[in-house]
Structures are given as C-alpha cells and as structure tokens.
Design an enzyme around this catalytic site. Structure first.
Site, PDB file in Angstrom:
ATOM      1  N   ASP A  46       0.844  -1.205   0.000  1.00 37.19           N
ATOM      2  CA  ASP A  46       0.000   0.000   0.000  1.00 37.19           C
ATOM      3  C   ASP A  46       0.882   1.260   0.000  1.00 37.19           C
ATOM      4  O   ASP A  46       2.111   1.185  -0.002  1.00 37.19           O
ATOM      5  CB  ASP A  46      -0.936  -0.044   1.218  1.00 37.19           C
ATOM      6  CG  ASP A  46      -2.289   0.581   0.929  1.00 37.19           C
ATOM      7  OD1 ASP A  46      -2.380   1.430   0.029  1.00 37.19           O
ATOM      8  OD2 ASP A  46      -3.269   0.229   1.613  1.00 37.19           O
ATOM      9  N   ASP A  82      -9.858   3.737  -3.867  1.00 37.95           N
ATOM     10  CA  ASP A  82     -10.569   2.533  -3.420  1.00 37.95           C
ATOM     11  C   ASP A  82     -11.957   2.377  -4.040  1.00 37.95           C
ATOM     12  O   ASP A  82     -12.634   3.355  -4.361  1.00 37.95           O
ATOM     13  CB  ASP A  82     -10.742   2.569  -1.893  1.00 37.95           C
ATOM     14  CG  ASP A  82      -9.425   2.335  -1.177  1.00 37.95           C
ATOM     15  OD1 ASP A  82      -8.369   2.333  -1.836  1.00 37.95           O
ATOM     16  OD2 ASP A  82      -9.462   2.143   0.054  1.00 37.95           O
TER      17      ASP A  82
HETATM   18  C1  GLA Z   1      -5.998   1.541   1.419  1.00 37.51           C
HETATM   19  C2  GLA Z   1      -6.086   0.533   0.275  1.00 37.51           C
HETATM   20  C3  GLA Z   1      -7.244  -0.411   0.541  1.00 37.51           C
HETATM   21  C4  GLA Z   1      -7.059  -1.126   1.872  1.00 37.51           C
HETATM   22  C5  GLA Z   1      -6.873  -0.122   2.998  1.00 37.51           C
HETATM   23  C6  GLA Z   1      -6.439  -0.788   4.292  1.00 37.51           C
HETATM   24  O1  GLA Z   1      -7.106   2.377   1.464  1.00 37.51           O
HETATM   25  O2  GLA Z   1      -6.257   1.206  -0.945  1.00 37.51           O
HETATM   26  O3  GLA Z   1      -7.335  -1.352  -0.506  1.00 37.51           O
HETATM   27  O4  GLA Z   1      -5.949  -1.988   1.791  1.00 37.51           O
HETATM   28  O5  GLA Z   1      -5.883   0.848   2.669  1.00 37.51           O
HETATM   29  O6  GLA Z   1      -6.224   0.126   5.323  1.00 37.51           O
END
Ligand code: GLA
Length: 395
Positions: free
Chosen positions: A143, A213
């Site tokens: 991430d 996301d």
């Molecule tokens: C980010 C990522 C998500 C998830 C969250 C976890 O937002 O893009 O896919 O993994 O972190 O905290």
C-alpha cells in the site's frame, strides 16, 4: 502493448510463469476491514472456497489485508502477527491453506505505517520480505500510506502528483526478488493509480491498482470502470490493471449492478478478488461470482483486456461514465460487453463493426443467460446498470 518497456525483471518473472493471468481470490478488507484480518476468516474462507465450488472455478488466493499485525514490531524489528487474531501464528495457517491446494496473501505498506496505522515496511523491506517468505506467503499487496509527500511528517495519504512513488515500489520489488524463498510471490502495487502506474507497473509487480478505493457504492464502480476503459493496453500476461476488490455479495449493489461490476472487471482482465463474507453469501451473488464462462474469459491465456469501441452512429465516450460498447480478443474469439449504464435499453452491434471481427456470420453465446445464436449481429435488451457479455467464437 507497444508502449510497454519490457525489462529484465519482467523477463525473469515471465520465465517464472507467475501472474500470467489475473489472480483470482478473496480479500478480508471489504468484508469487515480490520475485524476480518484473522485466522478465523482465513480458514473459514479457504473451507468455503472448497464447499461452495469456488476453488473448482479457479479462486485460489486467500488474502488478508490491513490490521493483521500488532501495533509495534518486536525487539528484533520484526512484524508480529496479532496473537488475538492469529493464536497459532501465520505460518500454521499458511500451511493449512497450502494443504488445501490454495494460496495465502498478506498486506503491507511502503510507508512508515499502513493505512490503518500498523507498522509499515519503510526501512524494513528486506527484513519483511524474509519474514513473509519464511511463512510461505504467496502474495504481497504493498500500500501507499505514510510515504513521502511535500511536507514532514509523512501524511496518511498524499495525492501530490509531483512526488514519484516508484522508488519505494522498486525497493520492495528488489527486496522480494532478493529473498531466496520469495521468488514465487505475486507482488501487487497499491498506489491508487499515482504517477500513471499502468505505464511502469509491469516492471515492478504483477498487478497495480489504477484508482482510489472501491468504496462499495455504485459511484465507485462507475469511476473505476470508466478509468479502466482509458488504459486497457497496459495489461498483459505478467502484469494487469487492478480495478480493486469486488463488492459482490455484500448487500450494497443490486443484482444487475453486481452483474455489471463482476462482468466489467472480468473482461477488463482485472484480478477478481471477492470482498464478501462467504458465510453469508446470497445465492444470486454466488451464481455471479462462480460463472465459469466469464471466469474463463478473464483467465484467457492471451491476457488482453477489453477496451471500448464506437459503432457507427453511436455517441462517443463521456469521461467518468461507463461506455456501452466493449470488446477484447480471446484466444478463440472475441468477447463483447454491452453495458446499459443509468437506463435500460436495447443495445445492438454488427459484428463487422467490432474490433477483431470481420463481416460474416459467427456463433455467439451470452455468458450470464447462456443464450446462444448464430448470425452477423446481436441485439440485447439490457436492464438499467446491467451488462450482456457475449462471447463470439471464431475458431
Ligand atoms: C488503502 C487501500 C485499501 C485497503 C486499505 C487498508 O485504502 O487502498 O485497498 O488496503 O488501505 O487500510
């Protein structure tokens, strides 16, 4: 594909036959965020993969997302599985999942902390790669929270375009490649499309998130689906655009929306990662997720993503909206996606207007209903926010 610079790392990965088609699996995040990052969910999901027939249609990776570790590293600087979530540690769970013929994935972050503020890999890349390889982890999602930005300290998220995220993805790629037992590990770049990752992700990992996301609302599906239509040419065997984890079976989308969400992700050659609790999966969602014909399209060995095409007299694409007409080549034909976003309608195409097809008569099959036919064109009434996925066979 012409725009891809194929490096030695890519050649090495291809020689390892890793990630030649998008990965199929499940991830804990969309299920219950931090609460689902546990042994209980991992093992229950693996069992459900078998019980529900999902393993039989190709789902393989059981992936645990953020929040699996304790808030601090141990005195040696190692990440520690949270004992309340992993009473037997992680390796014991990985071993069981491997014994079931499945794979296990784990999550980490390039920055000082993960997005939910657990320890990140910044400055610990090789140590973390060694640890996860020693557990037998098959997949690592990296991430992009708490990484460098325009000011100190590193913020939770940084959208500053002038900051190049490449260096920290390169550091983790090299760490993974340097560890003896990690050569078979898929590497997923989760930088949310920063720095046009699709133009360089191929040399870094096996898949890369193209957008922010998927929040589990219809707007997210539209935003991400529209983005995918702009960049299909960057996916190919060994590296794919990742449209993010699915929200099919979570009770947030209607049945047509779930069909469109899954179908579009499949023809765009995204990894298909279920984000629902498999103990409470509605029958209609299971039917969508286990549609073998559509999974076969996603897993076709050509690995070329469908893009949009404009039939004569059809209006052009509108930025931010899902275009109605999609097509992509398959090893034995062409897949056509007909999307009716926002209103029901009749969508028709002559095969002569479809990229990859010539005028003439072909056999076709709609992959959700199973309807089959032969002819020079197709025409479907598509419900609002639904999709028809038609496989045209040429050989
Ligand atoms: C980010 C990522 C998500 C998830 C969250 C976890 O937002 O893009 O896919 O993994 O972190 O905290």
């Amino acid at each position: 594909m012409a725009s891809l610079a194929r490096s030695m790392d890519l050649e090495r990965r291809l020689n390892d036959s890793l990630g030649l088609t998008p990965h199929l699996g499940w991830s804990s995040w969309n299920v219950a965020q931090c609460d689902a990052a546990s042994e209980k969910y991992a093992l229950e999901t693996a069992n459900k993969f078998i019980e529900l027939g999902l393993k039989d249609v190709g789902y393989e990776y059981v992936n645990i997302d953020d929040c699996w570790s304790t808030r601090e590293r141990d005195e040696s600087g190692n990440l520690v599985p949270d004992p309340s979530k992993w009473p037997n540690g992680i390796k014991a769970v990985v071993d069981q999942i491997h014994d079931m013929g499945l794979k296990f994935g784990l999550y980490g972050c390039a920055g000082e902390l993960t997005c939910a503020s657990f320890p990140g890999s910044w400055g610990h890349e090789i140590q973390d790669a060694e640890l996860i390889a020693s557990w037998g982890v098959d997949f690592w999602k990296h991430d992009n929270c708490f990484t460098p930005c325009t000011s100190e300290p590193f913020p939770q998220t940084c959208w500053e375009g002038s900051i190049d995220t490449r260096p920290w993805y390169g550091t983790m790629r090299d760490a993974i490649l340097s560890v003896k037992d990690s050569k078979e590990m898929l590497f997923n770049l989760c930088n949310w499309g920063r720095n046009e990752v699709w133009t360089w992700g191929y040399d870094y990992g096996h898949s890369w998130r193209i957008e922010g996301d998927n929040w589990g609302d219809w707007e997210s599906v539209v935003r991400i689906g529209a983005k995918a239509s702009e960049i299909p040419e960057y996916s190919g065997p060994g590296g794919f655009n990742d449209l993010d984890m699915l929200f099919v079976g979570n009770g947030v989308l209607t049945e047509p929306q779930e069909r469109l969400h899954f179908g579009l992700w499949a023809i765009a050659k995204s990894p298909l990662v279920i984000g629902a609790d498999l103990n409470a999966l509605p029958e209609s969602s299971l039917k969508i997720l286990s549609n073998k014909d559509i999974i076969d399209v996603n897993q076709d060995p050509l690995g070329i993503a469908a893009g949009i095409f404009q039939p004569p007299n059809a209006p052009g694409p509108v930025r931010g909206e899902i275009y109605p007409y999609w097509a992509g080549p398959l090893s034995d034909g062409v897949v056509i996606g007909l999307v009716s976003a926002n209103r029901a309608g009749t969508l028709s195409v002559n095969f002569a207007d479809v990229p990859g097809l010539e005028g003439g008569s072909y056999n076709w099959k709609e992959l959700y209903t199973g309807e089959e036919g032969t002819g020079e064109s197709i025409s479907f009434n598509v419900a609002e926010n639904d999709i028809a996925i038609v496989k045209v066979t040429t050989s």
